[in-house]
Scaffold this motif. Structure first.
Motif, PDB file in Angstrom:
ATOM      1  N   THR A  99      45.024  29.929  32.070  1.00  0.00           N
ATOM      2  CA  THR A  99      44.557  28.748  32.811  1.00  0.00           C
ATOM      3  C   THR A  99      43.740  29.106  34.052  1.00  0.00           C
ATOM      4  OG1 THR A  99      46.651  28.689  34.036  1.00  0.00           O
ATOM      5  CG2 THR A  99      46.490  27.348  32.022  1.00  0.00           C
ATOM      6  N   THR A 100      43.321  30.358  34.181  1.00  0.00           N
ATOM      7  CA  THR A 100      42.530  30.774  35.337  1.00  0.00           C
ATOM      8  C   THR A 100      41.220  31.415  34.886  1.00  0.00           C
ATOM      9  OG1 THR A 100      43.584  32.966  35.425  1.00  0.00           O
ATOM     10  CG2 THR A 100      44.598  31.192  36.710  1.00  0.00           C
ATOM     11  N   LYS A 101      40.237  31.412  35.769  1.00  0.00           N
ATOM     12  CA  LYS A 101      38.988  32.107  35.497  1.00  0.00           C
ATOM     13  C   LYS A 101      39.166  33.585  35.826  1.00  0.00           C
ATOM     14  CE  LYS A 101      36.422  27.992  36.912  1.00  0.00           C
ATOM     15  NZ  LYS A 101      35.435  27.437  37.870  1.00  0.00           N
ATOM     16  N   SER A 102      38.297  34.418  35.264  1.00  0.00           N
ATOM     17  CA  SER A 102      38.450  35.852  35.498  1.00  0.00           C
ATOM     18  C   SER A 102      37.098  36.540  35.432  1.00  0.00           C
ATOM     19  CB  SER A 102      39.403  36.461  34.462  1.00  0.00           C
ATOM     20  OG  SER A 102      39.639  37.828  34.745  1.00  0.00           O
ATOM     21  N   PHE A 103      37.071  37.766  35.971  1.00  0.00           N
ATOM     22  CA  PHE A 103      35.862  38.585  35.966  1.00  0.00           C
ATOM     23  C   PHE A 103      36.196  39.956  35.379  1.00  0.00           C
ATOM     24  CE2 PHE A 103      33.450  41.996  38.077  1.00  0.00           C
ATOM     25  CZ  PHE A 103      32.165  41.656  37.696  1.00  0.00           C
ATOM     26  N   LYS A 104      35.318  40.461  34.501  1.00  0.00           N
ATOM     27  CA  LYS A 104      35.530  41.774  33.893  1.00  0.00           C
ATOM     28  C   LYS A 104      34.292  42.635  34.104  1.00  0.00           C
ATOM     29  CE  LYS A 104      38.554  42.702  31.523  1.00  0.00           C
ATOM     30  NZ  LYS A 104      39.838  43.354  31.871  1.00  0.00           N
ATOM     31  N   GLY A 107      29.022  49.054  32.824  1.00  0.00           N
ATOM     32  CA  GLY A 107      28.479  48.295  33.949  1.00  0.00           C
ATOM     33  C   GLY A 107      28.201  46.841  33.637  1.00  0.00           C
ATOM     34  N   THR A 108      28.389  46.428  32.389  1.00  0.00           N
ATOM     35  CA  THR A 108      28.169  45.027  32.010  1.00  0.00           C
ATOM     36  C   THR A 108      29.201  44.134  32.706  1.00  0.00           C
ATOM     37  OG1 THR A 108      27.175  45.514  29.863  1.00  0.00           O
ATOM     38  CG2 THR A 108      28.282  43.396  30.084  1.00  0.00           C
ATOM     39  N   LYS A 109      28.710  43.043  33.319  1.00  0.00           N
ATOM     40  CA  LYS A 109      29.587  42.108  34.036  1.00  0.00           C
ATOM     41  C   LYS A 109      29.813  40.871  33.168  1.00  0.00           C
ATOM     42  CE  LYS A 109      27.607  43.469  38.513  1.00  0.00           C
ATOM     43  NZ  LYS A 109      26.506  44.287  37.988  1.00  0.00           N
ATOM     44  N   ILE A 110      31.067  40.413  33.131  1.00  0.00           N
ATOM     45  CA  ILE A 110      31.414  39.240  32.330  1.00  0.00           C
ATOM     46  C   ILE A 110      32.288  38.309  33.157  1.00  0.00           C
ATOM     47  CG2 ILE A 110      32.450  38.395  30.194  1.00  0.00           C
ATOM     48  CD1 ILE A 110      32.079  41.158  29.001  1.00  0.00           C
ATOM     49  N   TRP A 111      31.842  37.053  33.289  1.00  0.00           N
ATOM     50  CA  TRP A 111      32.649  36.016  33.915  1.00  0.00           C
ATOM     51  C   TRP A 111      33.261  35.184  32.797  1.00  0.00           C
ATOM     52  CZ3 TRP A 111      28.392  38.158  35.903  1.00  0.00           C
ATOM     53  CH2 TRP A 111      28.364  38.464  37.269  1.00  0.00           C
ATOM     54  N   LEU A 112      34.581  35.043  32.797  1.00  0.00           N
ATOM     55  CA  LEU A 112      35.279  34.312  31.744  1.00  0.00           C
ATOM     56  C   LEU A 112      35.836  33.008  32.297  1.00  0.00           C
ATOM     57  CD1 LEU A 112      37.169  37.278  30.093  1.00  0.00           C
ATOM     58  CD2 LEU A 112      35.586  35.778  28.901  1.00  0.00           C
ATOM     59  N   ASN A 113      35.563  31.916  31.600  1.00  0.00           N
ATOM     60  CA  ASN A 113      36.090  30.626  32.011  1.00  0.00           C
ATOM     61  C   ASN A 113      37.549  30.491  31.570  1.00  0.00           C
ATOM     62  OD1 ASN A 113      36.119  28.090  33.154  1.00  0.00           O
ATOM     63  ND2 ASN A 113      34.258  27.403  32.122  1.00  0.00           N
ATOM     64  N   THR A 115      33.604  33.207  41.537  1.00  0.00           N
ATOM     65  CA  THR A 115      33.776  34.664  41.569  1.00  0.00           C
ATOM     66  C   THR A 115      32.970  35.272  42.705  1.00  0.00           C
ATOM     67  OG1 THR A 115      34.122  34.730  39.184  1.00  0.00           O
ATOM     68  CG2 THR A 115      33.562  36.796  40.254  1.00  0.00           C
ATOM     69  N   LEU A 116      33.623  36.075  43.520  1.00  0.00           N
ATOM     70  CA  LEU A 116      32.977  36.722  44.661  1.00  0.00           C
ATOM     71  C   LEU A 116      33.113  38.236  44.501  1.00  0.00           C
ATOM     72  CD1 LEU A 116      31.628  36.489  47.435  1.00  0.00           C
ATOM     73  CD2 LEU A 116      33.898  36.348  48.454  1.00  0.00           C
ATOM     74  N   GLU A 132      32.125  45.659  61.628  1.00  0.00           N
ATOM     75  CA  GLU A 132      31.299  46.650  60.950  1.00  0.00           C
ATOM     76  C   GLU A 132      32.042  47.366  59.824  1.00  0.00           C
ATOM     77  OE1 GLU A 132      28.054  46.935  61.724  1.00  0.00           O
ATOM     78  OE2 GLU A 132      28.426  45.296  63.135  1.00  0.00           O
ATOM     79  N   ARG A 133      33.335  47.114  59.712  1.00  0.00           N
ATOM     80  CA  ARG A 133      34.137  47.758  58.672  1.00  0.00           C
ATOM     81  C   ARG A 133      33.687  47.269  57.298  1.00  0.00           C
ATOM     82  NH1 ARG A 133      37.448  52.262  58.132  1.00  0.00           N
ATOM     83  NH2 ARG A 133      38.636  51.994  56.223  1.00  0.00           N
ATOM     84  N   ARG A 134      33.551  48.190  56.327  1.00  0.00           N
ATOM     85  CA  ARG A 134      33.054  47.832  54.988  1.00  0.00           C
ATOM     86  C   ARG A 134      34.207  47.715  53.980  1.00  0.00           C
ATOM     87  NH1 ARG A 134      27.477  48.414  54.517  1.00  0.00           N
ATOM     88  NH2 ARG A 134      26.470  49.401  56.317  1.00  0.00           N
ATOM     89  N   PHE A 135      34.061  46.760  53.076  1.00  0.00           N
ATOM     90  CA  PHE A 135      35.081  46.504  52.060  1.00  0.00           C
ATOM     91  C   PHE A 135      34.427  46.352  50.683  1.00  0.00           C
ATOM     92  CE2 PHE A 135      36.882  45.074  56.034  1.00  0.00           C
ATOM     93  CZ  PHE A 135      38.219  45.436  55.951  1.00  0.00           C
ATOM     94  N   SER A 136      35.211  46.644  49.657  1.00  0.00           N
ATOM     95  CA  SER A 136      34.768  46.472  48.274  1.00  0.00           C
ATOM     96  C   SER A 136      35.864  45.767  47.486  1.00  0.00           C
ATOM     97  CB  SER A 136      34.465  47.834  47.619  1.00  0.00           C
ATOM     98  OG  SER A 136      33.436  48.511  48.297  1.00  0.00           O
ATOM     99  N   GLY A 137      35.457  44.905  46.552  1.00  0.00           N
ATOM    100  CA  GLY A 137      36.459  44.234  45.736  1.00  0.00           C
ATOM    101  C   GLY A 137      35.875  43.044  44.984  1.00  0.00           C
ATOM    102  N   THR A 138      36.759  42.269  44.342  1.00  0.00           N
ATOM    103  CA  THR A 138      36.382  41.080  43.585  1.00  0.00           C
ATOM    104  C   THR A 138      37.443  40.008  43.779  1.00  0.00           C
ATOM    105  OG1 THR A 138      35.287  42.417  41.894  1.00  0.00           O
ATOM    106  CG2 THR A 138      35.837  40.156  41.309  1.00  0.00           C
ATOM    107  N   PHE A 139      37.022  38.789  44.148  1.00  0.00           N
ATOM    108  CA  PHE A 139      37.926  37.657  44.259  1.00  0.00           C
ATOM    109  C   PHE A 139      37.503  36.593  43.252  1.00  0.00           C
ATOM    110  CE2 PHE A 139      38.319  38.856  48.989  1.00  0.00           C
ATOM    111  CZ  PHE A 139      39.384  39.698  48.718  1.00  0.00           C
ATOM    112  N   THR A 140      38.462  36.057  42.509  1.00  0.00           N
ATOM    113  CA  THR A 140      38.167  34.994  41.545  1.00  0.00           C
ATOM    114  C   THR A 140      38.952  33.735  41.911  1.00  0.00           C
ATOM    115  OG1 THR A 140      39.850  35.975  40.095  1.00  0.00           O
ATOM    116  CG2 THR A 140      37.552  36.529  39.650  1.00  0.00           C
TER     117      THR A 140
END
Length: 340
Positions: A128-133, A138-144, A270-271, A302-310
């Motif tokens: 019941t949630t959206k997701s990112f793969k 390197g292929t990006k997929i957004w799933l509904n 998706t962020l 100035e601190r750098r971050f990496s990640g993914t929020f859905t």
């Protein structure tokens, strides 16, 4: 991230010789790739099990610790300055040898694991949630929501095969040597580097494909020669009750830029951010969560971050950032204050 880079960083982590920045890159790779996560889990477990049994590795690590301590003490009271200095630096050699041994062992284990799982299929269901793969190539997929995706475990090496039920937005990495095939119902979509949306929920009578950029080729699964080429700003509508081999059932219609944006609007939750300064990331977080963020530290900005929020809440997102840097925050209504 390429596999050799991933293995190098993992070997440094296993030998406790990884920097904070390298560890962030490794964590990002593991969190965004099922293949890398599986390899990291298996390799970590492998080395933990071998630790008690491999006395040679233990002796090497003990020697490495003694070497580091001697270097910190500047070899005080242990070095005969009157003795001739050898041009061969045994200390540097031992450090390099330790990393090479771990890297070689990692490579051998990975090779064995890959041979075993080469034919396995990786599956993912969003529920019941959206997701990112992010796949290995390197292929990006957004799933509904309520969508299911499956792909070959050696994705990107020998072939790229994906099966989809539901809705997904694809941003495909170009690889002319290994084209990507997406199987949806009774059709096959061939792509070599493009972005498009596929809507194929089981309860709907149509499969819809909207192309944003590039070119894709759509054909009948049972008749590959019966195909149609889709161009940007075109939408393909295919009835699920399609008569086999009858291309007249394909219905291509032009689609405006505004309608195209509406087709993919559902992906906006998706962020994705990589090595982004917190002051810049805060602007995107404000837009996503519709609130105001104040950062009360010039250094933290100035601190750098990496990640993914859905589908994370703002609290879950900030807790995720805390895993990379020990910041503190308060949330009051629509105001978030972040500080050291």
């Amino acid at each position: 991230m390429k596999k050799d880079k991933f293995l190098f960083l993992l070997s440094k982590k296993l030998s406790n010789d990884i920097s904070v920045e390298e560890n962030e890159l490794l964590t990002l790779a593991i969190n965004t790739s099922d293949e890398y996560k599986q390899l990291a889990d298996k390799l970590t477990k492998y080395f933990n099990q071998r630790k008690a049994k491999n006395s040679k590795t233990d002796k090497l690590r003990a020697a490495w610790t003694m070497i580091a301590k001697a270097e910190e003490e500047n070899f005080e009271g242990t070095f005969d300055y009157a003795a001739p200095k050898s041009k061969f630096n045994i200390f540097s050699f031992l450090k390099i040898a330790a990393v090479l041994i771990l890297a070689l062992a990692s490579t051998l284990v990975v090779y064995t694991l890959q041979k075993r799982s080469q034919q396995e299929i990786q599956s993912f269901n969003t529920g019941t949630t959206k997701s990112f793969k992010l796949l290995a190539d390197g292929t990006k997929i957004w799933l509904n929501k309520n969508s299911e995706l499956s792909y070959n475990s050696s994705f990107g090496k020998e072939k790229r095969e994906i099966s989809l039920q539901g809705e997904a937005y694809f941003d495909v990495v170009k690889n002319s040597a290994i084209p990507l095939f997406i199987h949806v119902g009774n059709i096959t979509i061939e792509v070599k580097g493009t972005a498009f949306n596929v809507n194929a929920y089981s309860g709907k009578p149509y499969i819809q494909v909207a192309l944003i950029r590039g070119l894709i080729q759509v054909s009948h699964t049972s008749d590959p020669e019966n195909r149609i080429l889709l161009k940007p700003n075109q939408k393909l509508i295919i009835p699920k009750a399609l008569v086999q081999g009858n291309t007249s059932k394909f219905d291509i219609e032009p689609i405006s830029t505004l309608d195209l944006l509406n087709e993919t609007k559902w992906t906006s939750d998706t962020l994705i951010f990589r090595k982004e300064k917190l002051k810049d990331l805060a602007i995107r977080l404000e837009k996503k969560y519709e609130l105001k963020i104040e950062i009360q530290s010039a250094q933290l900005k100035e601190r750098r971050f990496s990640g993914t929020f859905t589908t994370e809440t703002i609290k879950q997102a900030l807790d995720g950032l805390k895993l990379s840097y020990p910041l503190t925050y308060t949330i009051s209504n629509k105001l978030v204050i972040i500080k050291d």
